[in-house]
Design a protein around this motif. Structure first.
Motif, short mmCIF file in Angstrom:
data_model
loop_
_atom_site.label_atom_id
_atom_site.label_comp_id
_atom_site.label_asym_id
_atom_site.label_seq_id
_atom_site.Cartn_x
_atom_site.Cartn_y
_atom_site.Cartn_z
N ARG A 301 0.83 -1.20 0.00
CA ARG A 301 0.00 0.00 0.00
C ARG A 301 0.87 1.25 0.00
O ARG A 301 2.01 1.22 0.46
CB ARG A 301 -0.91 0.03 1.24
CG ARG A 301 -1.89 -1.11 1.33
CD ARG A 301 -2.84 -0.95 2.52
NE ARG A 301 -2.15 -0.82 3.78
CZ ARG A 301 -1.69 -1.83 4.49
NH1 ARG A 301 -1.87 -3.07 4.05
NH2 ARG A 301 -1.05 -1.64 5.63
N ILE A 302 0.29 2.31 -0.50
CA ILE A 302 0.97 3.62 -0.43
C ILE A 302 -0.01 4.61 0.19
O ILE A 302 -1.13 4.78 -0.32
CB ILE A 302 1.39 4.12 -1.83
CG1 ILE A 302 2.33 3.13 -2.51
CG2 ILE A 302 2.04 5.51 -1.72
CD1 ILE A 302 2.58 3.44 -3.99
N GLY A 303 0.40 5.24 1.25
CA GLY A 303 -0.38 6.36 1.80
C GLY A 303 -1.63 5.99 2.57
O GLY A 303 -2.19 6.84 3.26
N VAL A 304 -2.10 4.75 2.48
CA VAL A 304 -3.36 4.38 3.14
C VAL A 304 -3.23 4.53 4.66
O VAL A 304 -4.16 4.96 5.34
CB VAL A 304 -3.78 2.95 2.75
CG1 VAL A 304 -5.08 2.54 3.46
CG2 VAL A 304 -3.96 2.83 1.24
N ASP A 305 -2.03 4.20 5.15
CA ASP A 305 -1.81 4.30 6.59
C ASP A 305 -1.77 5.76 7.08
O ASP A 305 -1.72 6.01 8.28
CB ASP A 305 -0.51 3.59 6.99
CG ASP A 305 -0.55 2.12 6.61
OD1 ASP A 305 -1.67 1.60 6.39
OD2 ASP A 305 0.51 1.49 6.49
N LEU A 306 -1.76 6.69 6.14
CA LEU A 306 -1.76 8.10 6.53
C LEU A 306 -3.17 8.65 6.72
O LEU A 306 -3.35 9.76 7.22
CB LEU A 306 -1.06 8.95 5.46
CG LEU A 306 0.46 8.77 5.32
CD1 LEU A 306 0.98 9.62 4.16
CD2 LEU A 306 1.16 9.17 6.61
N ILE A 307 -4.17 7.89 6.30
CA ILE A 307 -5.52 8.45 6.29
C ILE A 307 -6.01 8.76 7.71
O ILE A 307 -6.57 9.83 7.96
CB ILE A 307 -6.49 7.51 5.54
CG1 ILE A 307 -6.13 7.58 4.04
CG2 ILE A 307 -7.94 7.91 5.77
CD1 ILE A 307 -6.94 6.67 3.17
N LEU A 308 -5.78 7.84 8.62
CA LEU A 308 -6.20 8.09 10.00
C LEU A 308 -5.43 9.28 10.60
O LEU A 308 -6.06 10.20 11.16
CB LEU A 308 -6.01 6.82 10.83
CG LEU A 308 -6.71 6.71 12.17
CD1 LEU A 308 -8.17 7.11 12.09
CD2 LEU A 308 -6.57 5.29 12.69
N PRO A 309 -4.10 9.32 10.48
CA PRO A 309 -3.39 10.52 10.96
C PRO A 309 -3.85 11.80 10.27
O PRO A 309 -3.98 12.84 10.93
CB PRO A 309 -1.92 10.22 10.61
CG PRO A 309 -1.82 8.75 10.58
CD PRO A 309 -3.15 8.26 10.07
N LEU A 310 -4.14 11.73 8.98
CA LEU A 310 -4.61 12.93 8.27
C LEU A 310 -5.94 13.40 8.83
O LEU A 310 -6.14 14.59 9.11
CB LEU A 310 -4.78 12.65 6.77
CG LEU A 310 -3.51 12.66 5.91
CD1 LEU A 310 -3.83 12.16 4.51
CD2 LEU A 310 -2.91 14.06 5.83
N ALA A 311 -6.86 12.45 8.98
CA ALA A 311 -8.20 12.81 9.48
C ALA A 311 -8.12 13.35 10.90
O ALA A 311 -8.83 14.28 11.27
CB ALA A 311 -9.13 11.60 9.41
N ALA A 312 -7.24 12.75 11.71
CA ALA A 312 -7.18 13.14 13.12
C ALA A 312 -6.38 14.41 13.34
O ALA A 312 -6.77 15.27 14.13
CB ALA A 312 -6.56 11.99 13.95
N MET A 313 -5.25 14.54 12.66
CA MET A 313 -4.31 15.59 13.03
C MET A 313 -4.27 16.79 12.10
O MET A 313 -3.85 17.87 12.50
CB MET A 313 -2.89 15.01 13.17
CG MET A 313 -2.77 13.89 14.18
SD MET A 313 -3.62 14.14 15.76
CE MET A 313 -2.73 15.49 16.48
N LEU A 314 -4.68 16.63 10.85
CA LEU A 314 -4.59 17.77 9.95
C LEU A 314 -5.53 18.91 10.36
O LEU A 314 -5.11 20.07 10.43
CB LEU A 314 -4.84 17.33 8.50
CG LEU A 314 -4.14 18.15 7.43
CD1 LEU A 314 -2.65 18.25 7.67
CD2 LEU A 314 -4.41 17.56 6.04
N PRO A 315 -6.81 18.61 10.65
CA PRO A 315 -7.67 19.71 11.15
C PRO A 315 -7.13 20.29 12.44
O PRO A 315 -7.19 21.49 12.67
CB PRO A 315 -9.02 19.02 11.40
CG PRO A 315 -8.99 17.79 10.57
CD PRO A 315 -7.56 17.35 10.52
N PHE A 316 -6.57 19.44 13.29
CA PHE A 316 -5.99 19.90 14.56
C PHE A 316 -4.90 20.95 14.30
O PHE A 316 -4.91 22.04 14.87
CB PHE A 316 -5.41 18.68 15.29
CG PHE A 316 -4.67 18.99 16.54
CD1 PHE A 316 -5.35 19.19 17.73
CD2 PHE A 316 -3.29 19.07 16.55
CE1 PHE A 316 -4.66 19.48 18.90
CE2 PHE A 316 -2.60 19.36 17.70
CZ PHE A 316 -3.29 19.56 18.88
#
Lengths: 425, 125
Positions: A301-316
């Protein structure tokens, strides 16, 4: 970011909390105080992610790959948290999709005439460590909105599907983060003339949103709750192995910058305080698996493992900066900061000098000033501080802090690998 | 489900997708809004790749494209039918249903499946 301020926040899809099929407001009975009030944290924090993409662009494969990977023995033995589907039947369907890819090279079935919000609970492992009263929330929940891609591209079959489409887009547009998928296969099909596909794709998003605008904005009033971060994501990135996220960004800017600007203008027309909006400023490469003629390698996979960190931390990260730097109505600022205080406190955890303050204050409940300080301290943490925070949290078995600091480090690692490019704004 | 005042369905509903256009109804069984009837027919068998399922006088039928044509994502295209009246009468298996319905729609599908969206078809049936 959504918050429900009660213990019952992760009951499952039969509960309104799940936001399934309806506009995802916090449960009325649980609409408690916002970050500025005194409160004890004892709840779930929800992140909603909307994945926009044309039919066949890989939306269902992506959510199946995300969930399936979290059910693998390697993940279960090494992760600090478990990911469970709130609706067991949905979880089984996604897992079945994943196993079909892994074991039989079978792609998930096409999505027909209806959308599905998938609600996942990210629950920290119980390692037998003493549970602290200062834990700031019980669980993170990720609500992932999937829908038939043709709803942007073609007319619906009749009134029933039309109603579903509107309800789904209302739900999609109340998310925290949106991913706009650019199909790697279509990019490959149009190699050298990518603008033909890119311009058509961005125009399709633009006109699709404009067509629905009247139905989506009540009384024409712009929305306060709206995805203010729109990430451009290359799906099926495994088909373009020679490129990195910078090459992807450059291609988008070179071939379709006018269309991207036009889309940004349309999005700005949906939202109150459009200065707090970053559309097409973040980029990510995604590949749910490596697809070969008779084999689908789900571990590649590429980048899929970033989805949870993106959803959790990017708005933060982004929302706190915006509130600090921009003048905006109090209602917008409150919405942007909703749910971020608990994340900040959890991130800082019991580590360092802030941890001592939190330990003292937690039994009494937190007030706005402490939350404000926690948010600013947490968002400014440097890479070295995050690494130290993470190591300290792991040593103290403070898994909330360890998980959240790891999420932020994962985003940094994604940038180092040139899979992710975050806006510097 | 169609409303009580709506005319009863007739003929058949056919839902499928093309290479680049998404799932849609190419035949509507005489209904203005066939979605409710379509979903009712497939309620108990929604996730199955092949279906022959009779509910009273109505038959739900699903089979993969006999020519193995694929959508842009590489999935073999499915054909979903809901058959009424004489179309449903005497059908007792998936094989019978596929033979009968493919004879009816094969040429039409050949002419539209690889059109670029938006799909242009004749008036709804």
């Amino acid at each position: 970011m959504r918050s429900c301020y009660c213990r019952s926040a992760y009951r499952g899809p039969s509960n309104d909390h799940a936001g399934l099929g309806t506009r995802s407001e916090p449960h009325p009975a649980c609409q408690g105080p916002r970050y500025g009030s005194r409160m004890k944290f004892n709840r779930s924090v929800d992140q909603h992610i909307a994945v926009f993409g044309e039919s066949g662009s890989g939306k269902t494969v992506l959510v199946s790959s995300f969930y399936g990977a979290t059910q693998e023995p390697d993940f279960l033995s090494s992760s600090l948290f478990d990911v469970t589907a709130d609706d067991t039947g949905q979880g089984h369907r996604l897992h079945k999709n994943y196993l079909g890819m892994r074991d039989s090279a079978r792609r998930p079935d096409t999505t027909r005439f209806s959308s599905t919000p998938y609600a996942f609970t990210v629950k920290l492992r119980d390692t037998g460590a003493k549970v602290s009263k200062q834990e700031s929330f019980d669980a993170l929940r990720l609500v992932w909105h999937d829908y038939p891609g043709e709803w942007f591209e073609q007319d619906v079959s009749g009134p029933e599907e039309a109603e579903r489409r509107i309800a789904t887009f209302r739900s999609l547009l109340s998310s925290d983060v949106a991913l706009l998928l650019v199909d790697g296969q279509r990019m490959l099909d149009n190699a050298g003339e990518e603008e033909r596909y890119l311009r058509s794709l961005l125009a399709s998003y633009r006109t699709g949103l404009l067509k629905l605008k009247g139905d989506l904005l009540e009384g024409g009033k712009p929305l306060v709750k709206f995805p203010r971060i729109w990430i451009i994501a290359l799906s099926k990135a495994d088909l373009l192995p020679e490129g990195d996220v910078f090459a992807f960004r450059d291609l988008i800017i070179e071939k379709a910058s006018d269309d991207l600007t036009a889309l940004r203008d349309v999005l700005a027309g949906f939202v109150r305080s459009p200065e707090a909006l970053s559309a097409g400023e973040d980029f990510v490469m995604l590949s749910s698996a490596k697809f070969e003629p008779n084999r689908i390698q789900v571990a590649e996979r590429i980048g899929v493992d970033l989805i949870l960190p993106l959803a959790a931390m990017l708005p933060f990260e982004r929302h706190i900066k915006w509130v600090d730097r921009m003048h905006m109505p109090a209602k917008v600022a409150a919405e942007l900061l909703d749910g971020l205080g608990p994340l900040a406190v959890a991130l800082l955890g019991r580590t360092g000098k802030f941890g001592r303050v939190i330990s003292l204050l937690a039994p009494l409940g937190f007030k706005g000033d402490e939350l404000n300080a926690a948010m600013r301290t947490a968002v400014k943490a440097t890479s070295d501080q995050l690494r130290s925070m993470n190591a300290d949290a792991l040593a103290k078995r403070d898994y909330q802090s360890a998980t959240l600091s790891r999420f932020r480090l994962d985003l940094e690692a994604g940038e180092e690998k040139r899979v992710l490019l975050r806006s510097k704004r | 489900m169609s409303s009580p005042s709506a005319p009863p369905p007739s003929g058949f509903i056919w839902a499928t997708r093309g290479r680049n256009w998404g799932f849609r109804f190419l035949r509507r069984g005489g209904l203005d809004d066939p979605l409710g009837t379509y979903e009712e027919a497939f309620t108990d068998v929604a996730d199955r790749p092949e279906v022959w399922h009779r509910t009273g006088d109505m038959v739900a039928l699903r089979f993969s494209d006999p020519l193995q044509r694929q959508d842009a994502a590489g999935r073999v295209i499915p054909h979903d039918f809901v058959l009424f009246g004489s179309w449903a009468a005497g059908l007792n298996s998936l094989e019978e249903g596929q033979k009968r319905m493919w004879l009816e729609v094969a040429d039409e599908f050949a002419s539209v499946w690889d059109q670029e969206p938006p799909l242009r078809t004749g008036q709804p049936h």
